[in-house]
Design a protein around this motif. Sequence first.
Motif, PDB file in Angstrom:
ATOM      1  N   PRO A 132       7.152 -15.905 -15.281  1.00  0.00           N
ATOM      2  CA  PRO A 132       7.505 -14.655 -14.372  1.00  0.00           C
ATOM      3  C   PRO A 132       6.367 -14.096 -13.775  1.00  0.00           C
ATOM      4  CG  PRO A 132       7.700 -14.444 -17.340  1.00  0.00           C
ATOM      5  CD  PRO A 132       6.584 -15.613 -16.820  1.00  0.00           C
ATOM      6  N   THR A 133       8.029 -12.771 -12.746  1.00  0.00           N
ATOM      7  CA  THR A 133       6.926 -12.511 -11.711  1.00  0.00           C
ATOM      8  C   THR A 133       6.187 -11.450 -12.087  1.00  0.00           C
ATOM      9  OG1 THR A 133       8.215 -13.068  -9.773  1.00  0.00           O
ATOM     10  CG2 THR A 133       6.927 -11.107 -10.071  1.00  0.00           C
ATOM     11  N   THR A 134       4.418 -10.790 -11.868  1.00  0.00           N
ATOM     12  CA  THR A 134       3.473 -10.186 -12.936  1.00  0.00           C
ATOM     13  C   THR A 134       3.759  -8.987 -11.180  1.00  0.00           C
ATOM     14  OG1 THR A 134       1.614 -11.454 -12.020  1.00  0.00           O
ATOM     15  CG2 THR A 134       2.518 -11.532 -13.423  1.00  0.00           C
ATOM     16  N   PHE A 135       2.857  -7.789 -11.611  1.00  0.00           N
ATOM     17  CA  PHE A 135       2.961  -6.636 -10.932  1.00  0.00           C
ATOM     18  C   PHE A 135       1.421  -6.249 -11.332  1.00  0.00           C
ATOM     19  CE2 PHE A 135       2.579  -2.522 -11.073  1.00  0.00           C
ATOM     20  CZ  PHE A 135       3.086  -1.727  -9.425  1.00  0.00           C
ATOM     21  N   GLN A 136       0.670  -5.874 -10.617  1.00  0.00           N
ATOM     22  CA  GLN A 136      -0.397  -5.764 -11.055  1.00  0.00           C
ATOM     23  C   GLN A 136      -1.179  -4.320  -9.864  1.00  0.00           C
ATOM     24  OE1 GLN A 136      -2.269  -6.566 -13.914  1.00  0.00           O
ATOM     25  NE2 GLN A 136      -1.025  -7.275 -14.249  1.00  0.00           N
ATOM     26  N   ILE A 137      -1.471  -3.200 -10.669  1.00  0.00           N
ATOM     27  CA  ILE A 137      -2.124  -2.797  -8.939  1.00  0.00           C
ATOM     28  C   ILE A 137      -3.343  -3.036  -9.209  1.00  0.00           C
ATOM     29  CG2 ILE A 137      -2.796  -0.209  -9.782  1.00  0.00           C
ATOM     30  CD1 ILE A 137      -0.456   0.688 -10.988  1.00  0.00           C
ATOM     31  N   ARG A 166       1.260  -1.359   0.070  1.00  0.00           N
ATOM     32  CA  ARG A 166      -0.128  -0.091   0.072  1.00  0.00           C
ATOM     33  C   ARG A 166       1.206   1.073   0.365  1.00  0.00           C
ATOM     34  NH1 ARG A 166      -5.624   1.197   2.502  1.00  0.00           N
ATOM     35  NH2 ARG A 166      -6.417   0.183   1.127  1.00  0.00           N
ATOM     36  N   LEU A 167       0.992   2.428  -0.966  1.00  0.00           N
ATOM     37  CA  LEU A 167       1.819   2.746  -1.016  1.00  0.00           C
ATOM     38  C   LEU A 167       0.777   4.398  -1.091  1.00  0.00           C
ATOM     39  CD1 LEU A 167       4.311   4.406  -2.468  1.00  0.00           C
ATOM     40  CD2 LEU A 167       3.392   4.197  -4.415  1.00  0.00           C
ATOM     41  N   ARG A 168       1.628   5.197  -0.491  1.00  0.00           N
ATOM     42  CA  ARG A 168       1.331   6.459  -0.295  1.00  0.00           C
ATOM     43  C   ARG A 168       1.828   8.206  -0.991  1.00  0.00           C
ATOM     44  NH1 ARG A 168       1.140   7.688   5.021  1.00  0.00           N
ATOM     45  NH2 ARG A 168       0.066   9.715   5.283  1.00  0.00           N
ATOM     46  N   VAL A 169       0.970   8.343  -1.471  1.00  0.00           N
ATOM     47  CA  VAL A 169       2.102   9.410  -2.280  1.00  0.00           C
ATOM     48  C   VAL A 169       1.518  10.405  -1.574  1.00  0.00           C
ATOM     49  CG1 VAL A 169       3.215  10.753  -4.285  1.00  0.00           C
ATOM     50  CG2 VAL A 169       3.110   7.780  -4.349  1.00  0.00           C
ATOM     51  N   GLU A 224      -3.442  13.512  -1.147  1.00  0.00           N
ATOM     52  CA  GLU A 224      -2.612  12.216  -1.302  1.00  0.00           C
ATOM     53  C   GLU A 224      -2.711  11.462  -2.059  1.00  0.00           C
ATOM     54  OE1 GLU A 224      -1.594  10.550   2.568  1.00  0.00           O
ATOM     55  OE2 GLU A 224      -3.472   9.028   2.141  1.00  0.00           O
ATOM     56  N   LEU A 225      -1.969   9.795  -2.635  1.00  0.00           N
ATOM     57  CA  LEU A 225      -2.711   9.599  -3.440  1.00  0.00           C
ATOM     58  C   LEU A 225      -2.499   8.019  -2.966  1.00  0.00           C
ATOM     59  CD1 LEU A 225      -3.397   8.522  -6.740  1.00  0.00           C
ATOM     60  CD2 LEU A 225      -1.205   8.166  -7.201  1.00  0.00           C
ATOM     61  N   VAL A 226      -3.227   7.259  -2.752  1.00  0.00           N
ATOM     62  CA  VAL A 226      -3.280   5.634  -1.858  1.00  0.00           C
ATOM     63  C   VAL A 226      -3.477   4.765  -3.500  1.00  0.00           C
ATOM     64  CG1 VAL A 226      -3.635   3.568  -0.172  1.00  0.00           C
ATOM     65  CG2 VAL A 226      -3.655   6.294   0.295  1.00  0.00           C
ATOM     66  N   VAL A 227      -2.039   3.843  -3.623  1.00  0.00           N
ATOM     67  CA  VAL A 227      -2.084   3.572  -4.727  1.00  0.00           C
ATOM     68  C   VAL A 227      -2.252   1.455  -4.192  1.00  0.00           C
ATOM     69  CG1 VAL A 227      -1.141   2.475  -6.763  1.00  0.00           C
ATOM     70  CG2 VAL A 227      -1.057   4.557  -5.666  1.00  0.00           C
ATOM     71  N   ASP A 228      -3.031   0.661  -3.964  1.00  0.00           N
ATOM     72  CA  ASP A 228      -2.178  -0.478  -3.431  1.00  0.00           C
ATOM     73  C   ASP A 228      -2.241  -1.540  -4.880  1.00  0.00           C
ATOM     74  OD1 ASP A 228      -3.729   0.150  -0.891  1.00  0.00           O
ATOM     75  OD2 ASP A 228      -5.641  -0.723  -1.722  1.00  0.00           O
ATOM     76  N   PHE A 229      -1.112  -2.559  -4.442  1.00  0.00           N
ATOM     77  CA  PHE A 229      -0.925  -2.954  -5.493  1.00  0.00           C
ATOM     78  C   PHE A 229      -0.255  -4.649  -5.336  1.00  0.00           C
ATOM     79  CE2 PHE A 229       2.828  -0.527  -4.128  1.00  0.00           C
ATOM     80  CZ  PHE A 229       4.009  -1.730  -3.174  1.00  0.00           C
ATOM     81  N   ASN A 230      -0.016  -5.304  -6.334  1.00  0.00           N
ATOM     82  CA  ASN A 230       0.586  -6.833  -5.689  1.00  0.00           C
ATOM     83  C   ASN A 230       0.932  -7.363  -6.191  1.00  0.00           C
ATOM     84  OD1 ASN A 230      -0.435  -9.958  -6.082  1.00  0.00           O
ATOM     85  ND2 ASN A 230      -0.108 -10.019  -4.068  1.00  0.00           N
ATOM     86  N   LEU A 233      12.520  -7.859  -4.373  1.00  0.00           N
ATOM     87  CA  LEU A 233      11.345  -7.064  -4.132  1.00  0.00           C
ATOM     88  C   LEU A 233      10.792  -5.660  -4.232  1.00  0.00           C
ATOM     89  CD1 LEU A 233       8.438  -9.942  -5.614  1.00  0.00           C
ATOM     90  CD2 LEU A 233      10.650  -8.622  -7.721  1.00  0.00           C
ATOM     91  N   ARG A 234      11.055  -5.332  -3.050  1.00  0.00           N
ATOM     92  CA  ARG A 234      11.367  -4.415  -2.226  1.00  0.00           C
ATOM     93  C   ARG A 234      12.027  -3.673  -2.244  1.00  0.00           C
ATOM     94  NH1 ARG A 234       9.984  -8.631   2.838  1.00  0.00           N
ATOM     95  NH2 ARG A 234       8.526  -8.668   2.982  1.00  0.00           N
TER      96      ARG A 234
END
Length: 395
Positions: A248-253, A204-207, A269-275, A287-288
Amino acid sequence: MEDSTLALLEQLIARPSVTPQDAGCLDLIGARLAAVGFALERMDSGPDDFRVSNLWAVRRGRGTDARADGAGPAHAPAPVLVFAGHTDVVPTGDLAKWSSDPFVPTVRGDRLYGRGAADMKTSLAAMVVAVEDFVGAHPDHRGSIAFLLTSDEEGPARDGTVVCVERLRARGERLDYCIVGEPTSVERLGDTVKNGRRGSLSGRLRVIGVQGHVAYPHLARNPVHQAAPALAELAVTSWDAGNAYFPPTTFQISNIAAGTGAGNVIPGELVVDFNFRFSTESTPESLRQRVHALLERHGLEYALDWTLSGEPFLTPVGELSAAIGAAIEAETGITTELSTTGGTSDGRFIAKLCPQVVEFGPLNASIHKIDEYVPLDQIAPLTRIYRRTLENLLL
């Protein structure tokens, strides 16, 4: 065998075991197992408002050196084969959209409908009946047969299999093979066996920006504008190439939120959830590190919280995959495919204690859907495949 499995399956479906409720499923299964010589141990866990039902049941056979006083673990030179699964099901959703009551097992045409029919009460019923049949024919089988069952797989999975595995590890319990009854078949029963699963890492990214009036952007800092190039780069980054077992490893918002709802306010503020669904070619740490480096390179002011739901596990080709593959081919004529696709399962916890873990069960086309079902003509063959696997490993 078919009638016995179907009867038990209908009894299980009739119990509304929505996570974390077991609704008596483990009592029903436990009574059947105790009748053929299994010792039962409840490992229930969790707070009062989210109490999870867990069962560890073991039948010691020939070649097992159990302590006479029953204290402590048994040391089994012969194999220990575990059947694992969950009695809990996901919520039904809108009942009006179901063609029949989800907790009243209903036959229509060539299918049995009900919540949990595919995920995974058919597997549980087939496992129990297969073991009953096997023990009846081979009461002096070598090795041990065990069941590891929980009512917390579809939920947070904090007080289910993971707790049982840690208790078994603490007392030195040995596991050699484990079959998890997840619905793995795609087109035909037996076409797919899972011999591993990808890991799951969420963020969970908070910009952080500065809120202001859209007419005075020089007095504000728009976090959406600032984050957009970074998010675009994250979306197209190649994280690894996978390997012979994993894609391959995948990234999805999955979610993005910003703004006050007003059309004339720059958000603060912008909040982005990804996996990430990641292969064994990547680690949570790698990955981190790569994500943080990318965000910092883009000059963002941010906070990032991580949740690791499960690390990847892999069972290379070996005795267990060969035994269940041979059982599938003998029963169906199909040469099964080993696969690591799909979501996470409790196999990720069991693999930390058991060196060979596979998942196998009926068609997965209807799992978690309205009008979940299992084809009637898969019930008896699935039971026989589990029994053949027992014969391949314990005779």
